[in-house]
Design a protein around this motif. Structure first.
Motif: not given
Length: 220
Positions: A42-46, A107-111
């Protein structure tokens, strides 16, 4: 030693920690729990939007037609094979539409997304390549740990993610990308330092992203 190898060696602690991360180990042996895989995908797809834009910027800023064509080919494959994997896994793991298109970001995804977009905004070929190279090379390194396909996990949600990052075409792409990065090593010290900083930050965030994907595995 080429520029790419130099920068990788400079951040070898984060690189090796990401490649040998407990999350990766569980993915490779098929023991990764569904809830961790689900969170990770889910996060990686972003990243797909920014990553696609980076590939597009590489097409636009590459110095020659042969280089543009390489990126165009990869862009097409990314839009088909990899996106299909995500959608198939989302269906298998019962990920609802809102979590596919607009989940709360770690946070890691956003960064990491911000780093991709910062590199994109420079319209600088070396800056764009720095982020692309880390993303593709580091994934190729962890996927190489899988060894012979006969020993891969049996479930497609694990094995297909390995296969996407461990096959002859992908390995050739990473080698080409590394050579291309070396060929455009900046001569100006300030630009060289900026590209090196971008590379190191991308590696740090890859490690942080795996940490966030499987926090329980970190204490196992």
């Amino acid at each position: 030693m080429g520029f790419a190898e130099e920068l990788r060696n400079n951040c070898s602690a984060d690189w090796d920690a990401a490649v040998n991360h407990p999350f990766v180990s569980q993915l490779l042996d098929g023991s990764l729990p569904d809830h961790d895989l689900r969170r990770y995908l889910v996060q990686d797809y972003q990243f797909c939007d920014a990553f696609t834009a980076l590939l597009g910027q590489a097409v636009a800023s590459a110095p020659s037609l042969p280089s543009r064509l390489v990126f165009a080919k990869v862009l097409g494959a990314f839009a088909s094979d990899e996106n299909t994997y995500f959608q198939d896994c989302f269906s298998e793991l019962d990920v609802p539409g809102p979590d596919r298109s607009g989940p709360a970001l770690e946070p890691a995804t956003r960064d990491f997304d911000a780093l991709m977009r910062s590199a994109l905004a420079t319209r600088s070929y070396p800056d764009v390549l720095a982020v692309l190279l880390v993303a593709e090379w580091l994934y190729g390194d962890w996927a190489a740990r899988a060894g012979d396909p006969a020993g891969w996990p049996t479930q497609p949600k694990h094995s297909d993610w390995i296969r996407l990052h461990n096959n002859p075409e992908y390995n050739a792409w990473v080698t080409w990308l590394r050579d291309e990065f070396d060929a455009v090593e900046p001569a100006a010290p300030e630009l060289r330092a900026r590209v090196a900083e971008t590379f190191a930050e991308a590696v740090r965030l890859e490690r942080a992203f795996f940490d966030a994907a499987a926090p329980l595995a970190m204490t196992a």
